[in-house]
Scaffold this motif. Structure first.
Motif, PDB file in Angstrom:
ATOM      1  N   GLN A   4      39.907  33.487  47.825  1.00 24.64           N
ATOM      2  CA  GLN A   4      38.591  34.111  48.026  1.00 24.64           C
ATOM      3  C   GLN A   4      38.564  34.944  49.310  1.00 24.64           C
ATOM      4  N   ALA A   5      39.271  34.499  50.333  1.00 21.47           N
ATOM      5  CA  ALA A   5      39.327  35.274  51.577  1.00 21.47           C
ATOM      6  C   ALA A   5      40.025  36.619  51.339  1.00 21.47           C
ATOM      7  N   TYR A   6      41.084  36.615  50.525  1.00 19.33           N
ATOM      8  CA  TYR A   6      41.736  37.881  50.175  1.00 19.33           C
ATOM      9  C   TYR A   6      40.732  38.815  49.492  1.00 19.33           C
ATOM     10  N   ILE A   7      40.003  38.286  48.520  1.00 15.29           N
ATOM     11  CA  ILE A   7      39.044  39.103  47.770  1.00 15.29           C
ATOM     12  C   ILE A   7      37.953  39.630  48.700  1.00 15.29           C
ATOM     13  N   ASP A   8      37.456  38.771  49.579  1.00 14.06           N
ATOM     14  CA  ASP A   8      36.417  39.191  50.528  1.00 14.06           C
ATOM     15  C   ASP A   8      36.929  40.282  51.460  1.00 14.06           C
ATOM     16  N   ASN A   9      38.158  40.141  51.943  1.00 18.02           N
ATOM     17  CA  ASN A   9      38.745  41.160  52.826  1.00 18.02           C
ATOM     18  C   ASN A   9      38.949  42.482  52.102  1.00 18.02           C
ATOM     19  N   ILE A  10      39.350  42.416  50.851  1.00 21.71           N
ATOM     20  CA  ILE A  10      39.540  43.639  50.058  1.00 21.71           C
ATOM     21  C   ILE A  10      38.205  44.357  49.895  1.00 21.71           C
ATOM     22  N   GLY A  15      35.250  48.384  49.796  1.00 23.82           N
ATOM     23  CA  GLY A  15      33.927  48.456  49.179  1.00 23.82           C
ATOM     24  C   GLY A  15      33.961  48.164  47.687  1.00 23.82           C
ATOM     25  N   LYS A  16      35.110  47.707  47.195  1.00 20.33           N
ATOM     26  CA  LYS A  16      35.279  47.475  45.755  1.00 20.33           C
ATOM     27  C   LYS A  16      35.503  45.999  45.451  1.00 20.33           C
ATOM     28  N   THR A  17      34.963  45.571  44.320  1.00 20.91           N
ATOM     29  CA  THR A  17      35.159  44.211  43.824  1.00 20.91           C
ATOM     30  C   THR A  17      36.321  44.211  42.839  1.00 20.91           C
ATOM     31  N   PRO A  18      36.802  43.023  42.462  1.00 27.52           N
ATOM     32  CA  PRO A  18      37.835  42.987  41.418  1.00 27.52           C
ATOM     33  C   PRO A  18      37.393  43.689  40.128  1.00 27.52           C
ATOM     34  N   ALA A  19      36.118  43.570  39.785  1.00 23.91           N
ATOM     35  CA  ALA A  19      35.621  44.254  38.577  1.00 23.91           C
ATOM     36  C   ALA A  19      35.725  45.770  38.726  1.00 23.91           C
ATOM     37  N   ASP A  20      35.462  46.281  39.931  1.00 26.19           N
ATOM     38  CA  ASP A  20      35.605  47.725  40.173  1.00 26.19           C
ATOM     39  C   ASP A  20      37.054  48.162  39.989  1.00 26.19           C
ATOM     40  N   PHE A  21      37.971  47.357  40.541  1.00 22.16           N
ATOM     41  CA  PHE A  21      39.394  47.683  40.392  1.00 22.16           C
ATOM     42  C   PHE A  21      39.823  47.611  38.930  1.00 22.16           C
ATOM     43  N   LYS A  22      39.262  46.675  38.193  1.00 18.87           N
ATOM     44  CA  LYS A  22      39.611  46.539  36.774  1.00 18.87           C
ATOM     45  C   LYS A  22      39.196  47.792  36.009  1.00 18.87           C
ATOM     46  N   LEU A  24      38.915  50.815  37.251  1.00 20.38           N
ATOM     47  CA  LEU A  24      39.852  51.873  37.637  1.00 20.38           C
ATOM     48  C   LEU A  24      41.208  51.677  36.957  1.00 20.38           C
ATOM     49  N   ALA A  25      41.628  50.431  36.829  1.00 19.67           N
ATOM     50  CA  ALA A  25      42.909  50.126  36.178  1.00 19.67           C
ATOM     51  C   ALA A  25      42.865  50.476  34.696  1.00 19.67           C
ATOM     52  N   GLU A  26      41.707  50.329  34.073  1.00 19.98           N
ATOM     53  CA  GLU A  26      41.569  50.725  32.659  1.00 19.98           C
ATOM     54  C   GLU A  26      41.814  52.211  32.499  1.00 19.98           C
ATOM     55  N   LYS A  27      41.307  53.007  33.433  1.00 24.47           N
ATOM     56  CA  LYS A  27      41.498  54.459  33.373  1.00 24.47           C
ATOM     57  C   LYS A  27      42.966  54.840  33.521  1.00 24.47           C
ATOM     58  N   LYS A  28      43.733  54.005  34.226  1.00 22.87           N
ATOM     59  CA  LYS A  28      45.158  54.266  34.416  1.00 22.87           C
ATOM     60  C   LYS A  28      46.017  53.670  33.306  1.00 22.87           C
ATOM     61  N   GLY A  29      45.401  52.900  32.403  1.00 21.80           N
ATOM     62  CA  GLY A  29      46.142  52.296  31.308  1.00 21.80           C
ATOM     63  C   GLY A  29      46.762  50.952  31.647  1.00 21.80           C
ATOM     64  N   THR A  66      43.796  38.867  39.631  1.00 23.22           N
ATOM     65  CA  THR A  66      42.509  38.917  38.929  1.00 23.22           C
ATOM     66  C   THR A  66      42.669  39.589  37.568  1.00 23.22           C
ATOM     67  N   PHE A  67      43.559  40.555  37.478  1.00 25.28           N
ATOM     68  CA  PHE A  67      43.809  41.220  36.192  1.00 25.28           C
ATOM     69  C   PHE A  67      44.412  40.223  35.191  1.00 25.28           C
ATOM     70  N   LYS A  68      45.137  39.247  35.704  1.00 22.27           N
ATOM     71  CA  LYS A  68      45.758  38.231  34.846  1.00 22.27           C
ATOM     72  C   LYS A  68      44.821  37.071  34.554  1.00 22.27           C
TER      73      LYS A  68
END
Length: 72
Positions: A4-10, A15-22, A24-29, A66-68
């Motif tokens: 959780q500390a890693y996620i909070d630091n990210i 300014g992005k959450t794991p859901a935000d990264f997910k 963006l990752a969908e757009k990249k395939g 988080t993607f896994k």
């Protein structure tokens, strides 16, 4: 450092959450139909996160986890 500390630091750094990264990752395939694309290697994801968001390796791996499906 806890997961959780890693996620909070990210979030503090990017300014992005794991859901935000997910999204963006969908757009990249890297994510297909809500799941990690089996053809996607961890290195591809971590290199993208390091280059585009200046994350360190551990933080990039936390997002990959988080993607896994890891949530805590």
């Amino acid at each position: 450092m806890s997961f959780q500390a890693y996620i909070d630091n990210i979030k503090a750094k990017t300014g992005k959450t794991p859901a935000d990264f997910k999204k963006l990752a969908e757009k990249k395939g890297f994510i297909v139909k809500g799941e990690l694309n089996p053809k996607t290697k961890a290195t591809e994801v971590t290199n993208w996160l390091k280059e585009e968001f200046e994350l360190g390796h551990g933080h990039a791996m936390a997002i990959y986890a988080t993607f896994k499906g890891k949530t805590s």
